[in-house]
Scaffold this motif. Structure first.
Motif, PDB file in Angstrom:
ATOM      1  N   CYS A   1       5.021 -23.861 -48.571  1.00 52.18           N
ATOM      2  CA  CYS A   1       4.987 -23.263 -47.228  1.00 52.18           C
ATOM      3  C   CYS A   1       3.548 -22.965 -46.806  1.00 52.18           C
ATOM      4  O   CYS A   1       3.167 -21.810 -46.650  1.00 52.18           O
ATOM      5  CB  CYS A   1       5.858 -22.010 -47.173  1.00 52.18           C
ATOM      6  N   PRO A   2       2.749 -24.008 -46.615  1.00 48.27           N
ATOM      7  CA  PRO A   2       1.338 -23.791 -46.268  1.00 48.27           C
ATOM      8  C   PRO A   2       1.136 -23.097 -44.925  1.00 48.27           C
ATOM      9  O   PRO A   2       0.190 -22.321 -44.765  1.00 48.27           O
ATOM     10  CB  PRO A   2       0.754 -25.206 -46.257  1.00 48.27           C
ATOM     11  N   LYS A   3       2.011 -23.335 -43.961  1.00 53.55           N
ATOM     12  CA  LYS A   3       1.860 -22.689 -42.644  1.00 53.55           C
ATOM     13  C   LYS A   3       2.082 -21.187 -42.762  1.00 53.55           C
ATOM     14  O   LYS A   3       1.359 -20.395 -42.160  1.00 53.55           O
ATOM     15  CB  LYS A   3       2.837 -23.280 -41.626  1.00 53.55           C
ATOM     16  N   LEU A   4       3.073 -20.791 -43.545  1.00 53.77           N
ATOM     17  CA  LEU A   4       3.334 -19.368 -43.750  1.00 53.77           C
ATOM     18  C   LEU A   4       2.151 -18.710 -44.451  1.00 53.77           C
ATOM     19  O   LEU A   4       1.694 -17.643 -44.052  1.00 53.77           O
ATOM     20  CB  LEU A   4       4.619 -19.159 -44.555  1.00 53.77           C
ATOM     21  N   ARG A   5       1.633 -19.354 -45.477  1.00 51.13           N
ATOM     22  CA  ARG A   5       0.477 -18.793 -46.184  1.00 51.13           C
ATOM     23  C   ARG A   5      -0.745 -18.692 -45.263  1.00 51.13           C
ATOM     24  O   ARG A   5      -1.488 -17.718 -45.303  1.00 51.13           O
ATOM     25  CB  ARG A   5       0.167 -19.603 -47.436  1.00 51.13           C
ATOM     26  N   SER A   6      -0.931 -19.697 -44.397  1.00 53.39           N
ATOM     27  CA  SER A   6      -2.039 -19.650 -43.427  1.00 53.39           C
ATOM     28  C   SER A   6      -1.871 -18.477 -42.471  1.00 53.39           C
ATOM     29  O   SER A   6      -2.839 -17.794 -42.130  1.00 53.39           O
ATOM     30  CB  SER A   6      -2.106 -20.952 -42.619  1.00 53.39           C
ATOM     31  N   ALA A   7      -0.626 -18.247 -42.033  1.00 52.45           N
ATOM     32  CA  ALA A   7      -0.356 -17.141 -41.120  1.00 52.45           C
ATOM     33  C   ALA A   7      -0.622 -15.798 -41.795  1.00 52.45           C
ATOM     34  O   ALA A   7      -1.188 -14.886 -41.180  1.00 52.45           O
ATOM     35  CB  ALA A   7       1.083 -17.208 -40.611  1.00 52.45           C
ATOM     36  N   ILE A   8      -0.232 -15.670 -43.052  1.00 50.77           N
ATOM     37  CA  ILE A   8      -0.468 -14.421 -43.793  1.00 50.77           C
ATOM     38  C   ILE A   8      -1.963 -14.161 -43.906  1.00 50.77           C
ATOM     39  O   ILE A   8      -2.439 -13.052 -43.652  1.00 50.77           O
ATOM     40  CB  ILE A   8       0.209 -14.477 -45.189  1.00 50.77           C
ATOM     41  N   LYS A   9      -2.721 -15.195 -44.253  1.00 53.23           N
ATOM     42  CA  LYS A   9      -4.174 -15.032 -44.381  1.00 53.23           C
ATOM     43  C   LYS A   9      -4.815 -14.708 -43.043  1.00 53.23           C
ATOM     44  O   LYS A   9      -5.721 -13.879 -42.961  1.00 53.23           O
ATOM     45  CB  LYS A   9      -4.793 -16.293 -44.981  1.00 53.23           C
ATOM     46  N   ALA A  10      -4.364 -15.371 -41.975  1.00 49.02           N
ATOM     47  CA  ALA A  10      -4.930 -15.114 -40.646  1.00 49.02           C
ATOM     48  C   ALA A  10      -4.684 -13.673 -40.227  1.00 49.02           C
ATOM     49  O   ALA A  10      -5.567 -13.014 -39.673  1.00 49.02           O
ATOM     50  CB  ALA A  10      -4.342 -16.087 -39.624  1.00 49.02           C
ATOM     51  N   GLU A  11      -3.481 -13.170 -40.506  1.00 48.75           N
ATOM     52  CA  GLU A  11      -3.178 -11.781 -40.139  1.00 48.75           C
ATOM     53  C   GLU A  11      -4.010 -10.814 -40.965  1.00 48.75           C
ATOM     54  O   GLU A  11      -4.547  -9.835 -40.446  1.00 48.75           O
ATOM     55  CB  GLU A  11      -1.696 -11.483 -40.315  1.00 48.75           C
ATOM     56  N   GLU A  12      -4.144 -11.089 -42.263  1.00 48.51           N
ATOM     57  CA  GLU A  12      -4.938 -10.215 -43.128  1.00 48.51           C
ATOM     58  C   GLU A  12      -6.380 -10.129 -42.646  1.00 48.51           C
ATOM     59  O   GLU A  12      -7.021  -9.086 -42.756  1.00 48.51           O
ATOM     60  CB  GLU A  12      -4.905 -10.727 -44.572  1.00 48.51           C
ATOM     61  N   LYS A  13      -6.906 -11.236 -42.118  1.00 48.81           N
ATOM     62  CA  LYS A  13      -8.308 -11.280 -41.682  1.00 48.81           C
ATOM     63  C   LYS A  13      -8.477 -10.948 -40.207  1.00 48.81           C
ATOM     64  O   LYS A  13      -9.576 -11.021 -39.680  1.00 48.81           O
ATOM     65  CB  LYS A  13      -8.896 -12.657 -41.998  1.00 48.81           C
ATOM     66  N   GLY A  14      -7.362 -10.620 -39.529  1.00 47.46           N
ATOM     67  CA  GLY A  14      -7.447 -10.230 -38.135  1.00 47.46           C
ATOM     68  C   GLY A  14      -7.693 -11.381 -37.177  1.00 47.46           C
ATOM     69  O   GLY A  14      -8.141 -11.174 -36.055  1.00 47.46           O
ATOM     70  N   ARG A  15      -7.379 -12.592 -37.580  1.00 46.67           N
ATOM     71  CA  ARG A  15      -7.561 -13.765 -36.714  1.00 46.67           C
ATOM     72  C   ARG A  15      -6.258 -14.005 -35.949  1.00 46.67           C
ATOM     73  O   ARG A  15      -5.533 -14.972 -36.186  1.00 46.67           O
ATOM     74  CB  ARG A  15      -7.955 -14.985 -37.548  1.00 46.67           C
ATOM     75  N   TYR A  16      -5.974 -13.134 -35.007  1.00 46.99           N
ATOM     76  CA  TYR A  16      -4.688 -13.142 -34.318  1.00 46.99           C
ATOM     77  C   TYR A  16      -4.497 -14.334 -33.391  1.00 46.99           C
ATOM     78  O   TYR A  16      -3.377 -14.736 -33.132  1.00 46.99           O
ATOM     79  CB  TYR A  16      -4.488 -11.823 -33.568  1.00 46.99           C
ATOM     80  N   ASN A  17      -5.594 -14.923 -32.905  1.00 48.29           N
ATOM     81  CA  ASN A  17      -5.448 -16.089 -32.034  1.00 48.29           C
ATOM     82  C   ASN A  17      -4.836 -17.275 -32.790  1.00 48.29           C
ATOM     83  O   ASN A  17      -4.150 -18.096 -32.203  1.00 48.29           O
ATOM     84  CB  ASN A  17      -6.783 -16.477 -31.410  1.00 48.29           C
ATOM     85  N   GLU A  18      -5.046 -17.358 -34.089  1.00 49.28           N
ATOM     86  CA  GLU A  18      -4.457 -18.431 -34.897  1.00 49.28           C
ATOM     87  C   GLU A  18      -2.948 -18.258 -35.048  1.00 49.28           C
ATOM     88  O   GLU A  18      -2.218 -19.232 -35.235  1.00 49.28           O
ATOM     89  CB  GLU A  18      -5.093 -18.471 -36.290  1.00 49.28           C
TER      90      GLU A  18
ATOM     91  N   VAL B   1      13.668 -15.616 -41.101  1.00 50.26           N
ATOM     92  CA  VAL B   1      12.694 -16.277 -40.235  1.00 50.26           C
ATOM     93  C   VAL B   1      12.057 -15.265 -39.287  1.00 50.26           C
ATOM     94  O   VAL B   1      10.837 -15.240 -39.114  1.00 50.26           O
ATOM     95  CB  VAL B   1      13.354 -17.432 -39.447  1.00 50.26           C
ATOM     96  N   GLN B   2      12.861 -14.411 -38.685  1.00 52.32           N
ATOM     97  CA  GLN B   2      12.316 -13.430 -37.747  1.00 52.32           C
ATOM     98  C   GLN B   2      11.422 -12.409 -38.447  1.00 52.32           C
ATOM     99  O   GLN B   2      10.390 -12.012 -37.911  1.00 52.32           O
ATOM    100  CB  GLN B   2      13.440 -12.731 -36.989  1.00 52.32           C
ATOM    101  N   CYS B   3      11.799 -11.991 -39.642  1.00 53.75           N
ATOM    102  CA  CYS B   3      10.982 -11.024 -40.376  1.00 53.75           C
ATOM    103  C   CYS B   3       9.649 -11.617 -40.815  1.00 53.75           C
ATOM    104  O   CYS B   3       8.666 -10.893 -40.971  1.00 53.75           O
ATOM    105  CB  CYS B   3      11.740 -10.496 -41.596  1.00 53.75           C
ATOM    106  N   LEU B   4       9.608 -12.925 -41.022  1.00 52.27           N
ATOM    107  CA  LEU B   4       8.379 -13.587 -41.446  1.00 52.27           C
ATOM    108  C   LEU B   4       7.549 -14.113 -40.285  1.00 52.27           C
ATOM    109  O   LEU B   4       6.543 -14.777 -40.491  1.00 52.27           O
ATOM    110  CB  LEU B   4       8.708 -14.754 -42.397  1.00 52.27           C
ATOM    111  N   SER B   5       7.935 -13.799 -39.082  1.00 56.77           N
ATOM    112  CA  SER B   5       7.212 -14.277 -37.913  1.00 56.77           C
ATOM    113  C   SER B   5       5.750 -13.840 -37.964  1.00 56.77           C
ATOM    114  O   SER B   5       5.454 -12.675 -38.253  1.00 56.77           O
ATOM    115  CB  SER B   5       7.846 -13.747 -36.635  1.00 56.77           C
ATOM    116  N   PRO B   6       4.831 -14.744 -37.679  1.00 58.09           N
ATOM    117  CA  PRO B   6       3.421 -14.359 -37.639  1.00 58.09           C
ATOM    118  C   PRO B   6       3.109 -13.378 -36.505  1.00 58.09           C
ATOM    119  O   PRO B   6       2.128 -12.665 -36.554  1.00 58.09           O
ATOM    120  CB  PRO B   6       2.680 -15.676 -37.406  1.00 58.09           C
TER     121      PRO B   6
END
Length: 114
Positions: A14-31, A63-68
């Protein structure tokens, strides 16, 4: 997701989910806007495996709980209500499955349903 699949998140494809988790952790909300649909599709794909036997309602809750997008995630009260409804649906499904099994195999002993 880990409970439904029986695998740790780092073992799932699930690379997209992992990317979303990292983006949120780093505050890159536009991603996160760009990843929203892709994450939902990816998670649904992981849970559609018939071996997992994940009810459709539970799949949608996951799916809804994991929403970016934080705004689209259900709040705790909604999750609790959803799980209560799901439990009732599962109880009804179990009763129907037991009845069908008994009709299919008349040798199946009758068990008390709790």
């Amino acid at each position: 997701l880990e409970l439904a699949t029986g695998k740790k998140i780092d073992k799932l494809a699930c690379p997209k989910l992992r990317s979303a988790i990292k983006a949120e952790e780093k505050g890159r909300y536009n991603e996160l806007d760009d990843l929203h649909a892709a994450v939902g599709t990816e998670v649904r794909g992981l849970l559609k495996d018939p071996k997992l036997e994940v009810p459709g309602s539970l799949l949608e809750l996951i799916v809804q709980c994991l929403s970016p997008m934080r705004e689209t995630r259900p709040i705790a009260d909604d999750v609790i209500d959803w799980l209560i409804d799901l439990r009732q649906e599962m109880d009804e499904y179990d009763k129907g499955a037991i009845s069908r099994r008994m009709l299919d195999n008349k040798k199946t002993p009758l068990k008390a349903y709790q």
